[in-house]
Scaffold this motif. Structure first.
Motif, PDB file in Angstrom:
ATOM      1  N   GLN A  24     -24.911  11.240   7.269  1.00 34.85           N
ATOM      2  CA  GLN A  24     -24.720  11.537   5.853  1.00 34.85           C
ATOM      3  C   GLN A  24     -25.523  10.565   4.996  1.00 34.85           C
ATOM      4  OE1 GLN A  24     -20.637  11.132   4.517  1.00 34.85           O
ATOM      5  NE2 GLN A  24     -20.917  12.785   3.054  1.00 34.85           N
ATOM      6  N   ASP A  25     -25.492   9.288   5.341  1.00 37.30           N
ATOM      7  CA  ASP A  25     -26.257   8.289   4.604  1.00 37.30           C
ATOM      8  C   ASP A  25     -27.758   8.567   4.689  1.00 37.30           C
ATOM      9  OD1 ASP A  25     -23.885   7.008   3.945  1.00 37.30           O
ATOM     10  OD2 ASP A  25     -24.158   5.375   5.391  1.00 37.30           O
ATOM     11  N   GLY A  28     -28.612  11.561   2.492  1.00 38.66           N
ATOM     12  CA  GLY A  28     -28.531  11.158   1.093  1.00 38.66           C
ATOM     13  C   GLY A  28     -29.668  10.245   0.672  1.00 38.66           C
ATOM     14  N   ASN A  35     -24.670  14.919  -2.773  1.00 42.08           N
ATOM     15  CA  ASN A  35     -23.436  14.158  -2.953  1.00 42.08           C
ATOM     16  C   ASN A  35     -22.385  14.664  -1.974  1.00 42.08           C
ATOM     17  OD1 ASN A  35     -24.086  12.528  -5.356  1.00 42.08           O
ATOM     18  ND2 ASN A  35     -24.357  14.529  -6.288  1.00 42.08           N
ATOM     19  N   PRO A  36     -21.677  13.743  -1.318  1.00 40.92           N
ATOM     20  CA  PRO A  36     -20.621  14.179  -0.395  1.00 40.92           C
ATOM     21  C   PRO A  36     -19.564  14.995  -1.122  1.00 40.92           C
ATOM     22  CG  PRO A  36     -21.076  11.837  -0.150  1.00 40.92           C
ATOM     23  CD  PRO A  36     -21.811  12.296  -1.374  1.00 40.92           C
ATOM     24  N   THR A  37     -19.056  16.013  -0.466  1.00 43.33           N
ATOM     25  CA  THR A  37     -17.964  16.784  -1.039  1.00 43.33           C
ATOM     26  C   THR A  37     -16.658  16.072  -0.713  1.00 43.33           C
ATOM     27  OG1 THR A  37     -17.778  18.179   0.906  1.00 43.33           O
ATOM     28  CG2 THR A  37     -19.185  18.984  -0.864  1.00 43.33           C
ATOM     29  N   MET A  48     -22.399  18.018   2.101  1.00 42.08           N
ATOM     30  CA  MET A  48     -22.910  17.463   0.859  1.00 42.08           C
ATOM     31  C   MET A  48     -23.420  18.608  -0.007  1.00 42.08           C
ATOM     32  SD  MET A  48     -24.960  14.360   2.699  1.00 42.08           S
ATOM     33  CE  MET A  48     -25.185  13.262   1.311  1.00 42.08           C
ATOM     34  N   TRP A  50     -25.561  19.679  -3.880  1.00 37.20           N
ATOM     35  CA  TRP A  50     -26.432  19.225  -4.963  1.00 37.20           C
ATOM     36  C   TRP A  50     -26.719  20.370  -5.906  1.00 37.20           C
ATOM     37  CZ3 TRP A  50     -31.719  20.422  -6.036  1.00 37.20           C
ATOM     38  CH2 TRP A  50     -32.289  21.362  -5.182  1.00 37.20           C
TER      39      TRP A  50
END
Length: 158
Positions: A24-25, A28, A35-37, A48, A50
């Motif tokens: 995830q990082d 991103g 953006n994480p949900t 994630m 956007w």
């Protein structure tokens, strides 16, 4: 379950959680609009989203097998074409010598038999594209996301 097996399984789960966060990082970092949900919906625990006016919207997620999927809509086809040409080279999707940036409206698909990844680019008559890339290794999706971010950034006003 035997105690040592239970401990090994707990260790694996903890390592998997670290792996998910790192993926995830990385996604991103490559595409900062993601953006994480808070409460993921659908098949993936890591999801994630956007949305950026004039640039599109969509999701990126990581499945239980460690493969990423992105589904983006309304992305300028020039940016998609530039990004995918940078990653794959022109003609990868059999869209012609000008690449996807100059491709006619339609669907352009490719499947990777060695990794089972699936790519579908749907170019609309309005100059926007929908991008669906599924079952891709994290390294590959981060490379694509970074190339797309770079292409979008070049089109942004200073």
């Amino acid at each position: 379950m035997q105690p040592h097996v239970m401990k090994a399984l707990q260790d694996w789960r903890a390592a998997w959680t670290v792996h998910e966060r790192a993926a995830q990082d990385a996604m991103g970092a490559a595409f900062p609009a993601l953006n994480p949900t808070v409460a993921p919906t659908g098949c993936c625990d890591v999801q994630m989203r956007w949305e950026s006016p004039g640039e599109g919207s969509g999701t990126a997620c990581l499945d239980d097998h460690g493969r990423a999927t992105i589904q983006f809509e309304d992305v300028p086809k020039e940016a998609v074409g530039q990004a995918l040409a940078k990653v794959f080279g022109p003609g990868w999707f059999e869209e012609g010598s000008g690449g996807l940036a100059e491709a006619q409206p339609g669907k352009y698909c490719w499947e990777d038999d060695s990794t089972y990844a699936e790519y579908e680019i749907d170019i609309g008559k309005d100059g926007l594209a929908a991008v669906a890339i599924s079952y891709v290794k994290i390294e590959d999706i981060v490379t694509i996301l970074d190339a797309l971010e770079t292409a979008l950034n070049e089109g942004r006003p200073i």
